[in-house]
Design a protein around this motif. Sequence first.
Motif, PDB file in Angstrom:
ATOM      1  N   ARG A 193      -5.475   0.887  -2.375  1.00  0.00           N
ATOM      2  CA  ARG A 193      -4.008   1.029  -2.384  1.00  0.00           C
ATOM      3  C   ARG A 193      -3.323  -0.312  -2.644  1.00  0.00           C
ATOM      4  O   ARG A 193      -2.369  -0.391  -3.422  1.00  0.00           O
ATOM      5  CB  ARG A 193      -3.514   1.609  -1.062  1.00  0.00           C
ATOM      6  CG  ARG A 193      -3.785   3.099  -0.899  1.00  0.00           C
ATOM      7  CD  ARG A 193      -3.241   3.619   0.424  1.00  0.00           C
ATOM      8  NE  ARG A 193      -3.536   5.030   0.592  1.00  0.00           N
ATOM      9  CZ  ARG A 193      -2.792   6.008   0.100  1.00  0.00           C
ATOM     10  NH1 ARG A 193      -1.694   5.718  -0.591  1.00  0.00           N
ATOM     11  NH2 ARG A 193      -3.116   7.265   0.282  1.00  0.00           N
ATOM     12  N   ASP A 235      -9.948   2.949   1.310  1.00  0.00           N
ATOM     13  CA  ASP A 235      -8.696   3.549   0.855  1.00  0.00           C
ATOM     14  C   ASP A 235      -7.581   2.509   0.796  1.00  0.00           C
ATOM     15  O   ASP A 235      -6.865   2.403  -0.208  1.00  0.00           O
ATOM     16  CB  ASP A 235      -8.306   4.692   1.794  1.00  0.00           C
ATOM     17  CG  ASP A 235      -7.016   5.374   1.379  1.00  0.00           C
ATOM     18  OD1 ASP A 235      -7.053   6.198   0.442  1.00  0.00           O
ATOM     19  OD2 ASP A 235      -5.964   5.069   1.983  1.00  0.00           O
ATOM     20  N   GLN A 236      -7.446   1.721   1.864  1.00  0.00           N
ATOM     21  CA  GLN A 236      -6.381   0.723   1.907  1.00  0.00           C
ATOM     22  C   GLN A 236      -6.591  -0.379   0.885  1.00  0.00           C
ATOM     23  O   GLN A 236      -5.638  -0.872   0.274  1.00  0.00           O
ATOM     24  CB  GLN A 236      -6.288   0.127   3.321  1.00  0.00           C
ATOM     25  CG  GLN A 236      -5.144  -0.861   3.515  1.00  0.00           C
ATOM     26  CD  GLN A 236      -3.763  -0.227   3.391  1.00  0.00           C
ATOM     27  OE1 GLN A 236      -3.647   1.005   3.276  1.00  0.00           O
ATOM     28  NE2 GLN A 236      -2.738  -1.036   3.405  1.00  0.00           N
ATOM     29  N   LEU A 288      -3.706   0.045  -6.714  1.00  0.00           N
ATOM     30  CA  LEU A 288      -2.551   0.926  -6.924  1.00  0.00           C
ATOM     31  C   LEU A 288      -1.229   0.197  -6.751  1.00  0.00           C
ATOM     32  O   LEU A 288      -0.289   0.421  -7.519  1.00  0.00           O
ATOM     33  CB  LEU A 288      -2.638   2.121  -5.968  1.00  0.00           C
ATOM     34  CG  LEU A 288      -3.850   3.036  -6.170  1.00  0.00           C
ATOM     35  CD1 LEU A 288      -3.823   4.191  -5.164  1.00  0.00           C
ATOM     36  CD2 LEU A 288      -3.882   3.577  -7.594  1.00  0.00           C
ATOM     37  N   GLY A 289      -1.134  -0.688  -5.756  1.00  0.00           N
ATOM     38  CA  GLY A 289       0.095  -1.457  -5.585  1.00  0.00           C
ATOM     39  C   GLY A 289       0.393  -2.294  -6.814  1.00  0.00           C
ATOM     40  O   GLY A 289       1.529  -2.350  -7.288  1.00  0.00           O
ATOM     41  N   TYR A 291       1.567   0.081  -9.638  1.00  0.00           N
ATOM     42  CA  TYR A 291       2.926   0.591  -9.443  1.00  0.00           C
ATOM     43  C   TYR A 291       3.968  -0.475  -9.771  1.00  0.00           C
ATOM     44  O   TYR A 291       4.967  -0.218 -10.443  1.00  0.00           O
ATOM     45  CB  TYR A 291       3.116   1.076  -8.006  1.00  0.00           C
ATOM     46  CG  TYR A 291       2.270   2.275  -7.633  1.00  0.00           C
ATOM     47  CD1 TYR A 291       1.926   3.228  -8.575  1.00  0.00           C
ATOM     48  CD2 TYR A 291       1.831   2.442  -6.320  1.00  0.00           C
ATOM     49  CE1 TYR A 291       1.145   4.313  -8.229  1.00  0.00           C
ATOM     50  CE2 TYR A 291       1.053   3.543  -5.966  1.00  0.00           C
ATOM     51  CZ  TYR A 291       0.710   4.468  -6.925  1.00  0.00           C
ATOM     52  OH  TYR A 291      -0.059   5.549  -6.573  1.00  0.00           O
ATOM     53  N   THR A 331     -12.500  -2.980  -6.769  1.00  0.00           N
ATOM     54  CA  THR A 331     -11.044  -3.083  -6.952  1.00  0.00           C
ATOM     55  C   THR A 331     -10.702  -4.144  -7.993  1.00  0.00           C
ATOM     56  O   THR A 331      -9.817  -3.936  -8.832  1.00  0.00           O
ATOM     57  CB  THR A 331     -10.332  -3.413  -5.628  1.00  0.00           C
ATOM     58  OG1 THR A 331     -10.715  -4.710  -5.150  1.00  0.00           O
ATOM     59  CG2 THR A 331     -10.618  -2.364  -4.566  1.00  0.00           C
ATOM     60  N   GLY A 343       0.803  -1.208   0.000  1.00  0.00           N
ATOM     61  CA  GLY A 343       0.000   0.000   0.000  1.00  0.00           C
ATOM     62  C   GLY A 343       0.840   1.263   0.000  1.00  0.00           C
ATOM     63  O   GLY A 343       0.304   2.372  -0.038  1.00  0.00           O
ATOM     64  N   GLN A 344       2.170   1.103   0.017  1.00  0.00           N
ATOM     65  CA  GLN A 344       3.083   2.248   0.083  1.00  0.00           C
ATOM     66  C   GLN A 344       3.939   2.308  -1.180  1.00  0.00           C
ATOM     67  O   GLN A 344       4.817   1.464  -1.385  1.00  0.00           O
ATOM     68  CB  GLN A 344       3.978   2.137   1.327  1.00  0.00           C
ATOM     69  CG  GLN A 344       3.221   2.037   2.641  1.00  0.00           C
ATOM     70  CD  GLN A 344       2.436   3.310   2.936  1.00  0.00           C
ATOM     71  OE1 GLN A 344       2.885   4.420   2.624  1.00  0.00           O
ATOM     72  NE2 GLN A 344       1.256   3.144   3.529  1.00  0.00           N
ATOM     73  N   VAL A 345       3.701   3.313  -2.007  1.00  0.00           N
ATOM     74  CA  VAL A 345       4.397   3.388  -3.289  1.00  0.00           C
ATOM     75  C   VAL A 345       5.902   3.556  -3.102  1.00  0.00           C
ATOM     76  O   VAL A 345       6.700   2.975  -3.854  1.00  0.00           O
ATOM     77  CB  VAL A 345       3.829   4.522  -4.171  1.00  0.00           C
ATOM     78  CG1 VAL A 345       4.014   5.885  -3.512  1.00  0.00           C
ATOM     79  CG2 VAL A 345       4.467   4.501  -5.561  1.00  0.00           C
TER      80      VAL A 345
END
Length: 286
Positions: free
Chosen positions: A124, A120-121, A128-129, A132, A170, A77-79
């Motif tokens: 992510r 949100d998580q 999004l993960g 990325y 998602t 979850g952290q780019v």
Amino acid sequence: MMMNLSSQLKELRNLKNRIVLITGASSGIGQAAAFEVARKGAIVVLVARNELKLNQVAQQCMLYSGRPAYAFPVDLGQVGAIDDTLTKINHEVGAVDVVINAAGFGDMESAVDTDPAVTDQMFRVNVLGLIYITRRLASAMIDKHYGAIINVASVAAKIPTPNSAVYTATKTAVVGYSDVLRQELRPFGIQVTTVNPGPVATNFFNVADQSGNYLAKVANFTVTPQLVAERLVDTIGYHVREITVPRYFSALSKVYHIWPDGGDFVIEQLFKDRGKHQQASAEDPS
């Protein structure tokens, strides 16, 4: 030129000494896929949050493959953490030949009851993960003119059910992203395949469905992570658009989209007494 590109992709059908990165590799489909590619001689790169479980999976992979296996704990979850980890993998292991994006989690709540922080998580990690990681690795694959990207979505993206609105959103995003990615990368000889599993018999339901009501309704449709992994790995090296496990869900999804009102009615009847469930958090999509 296209024939040469196709020939390079075919070389991935033999995974011996190929570098295969798998997210969500500490359990479920990700873990099963790691074992499956290890049995075929791949150098496995494992990514998930749980370092202890990753190391255990890596040890088992080495026993299967006789090749090195690597564990890289990271929060998907952290780019920033993703970028750092991929740079580390490139330096310590080498260029990735195949990526299997299996990480994700679900939440069995109604749309109005889903916590915004959970929403949100979930986006992510599940969307999004994946984007990325794929962006970085696809760029390198374009330079090599071959590679394979396998994105694990869900049959929920084809046949939605109540109390999974955000999760379904998602996974629908994963399917849409993969469809466009496939169009963009195929000219470079890169495979993009979407995997749509039905309910998978993992610990996902132990947390998501503590009452057992949902699992009881879908018990006849569940599959094992091993079956999904086998089907998934068998596609590597082929321009396969998508696979659905079990296969009959593919036919059901077509019926649903031809006759959505009827499909909604059947689904509503099946799940009409379904209660609220707790959040399920696992690097293991169902």
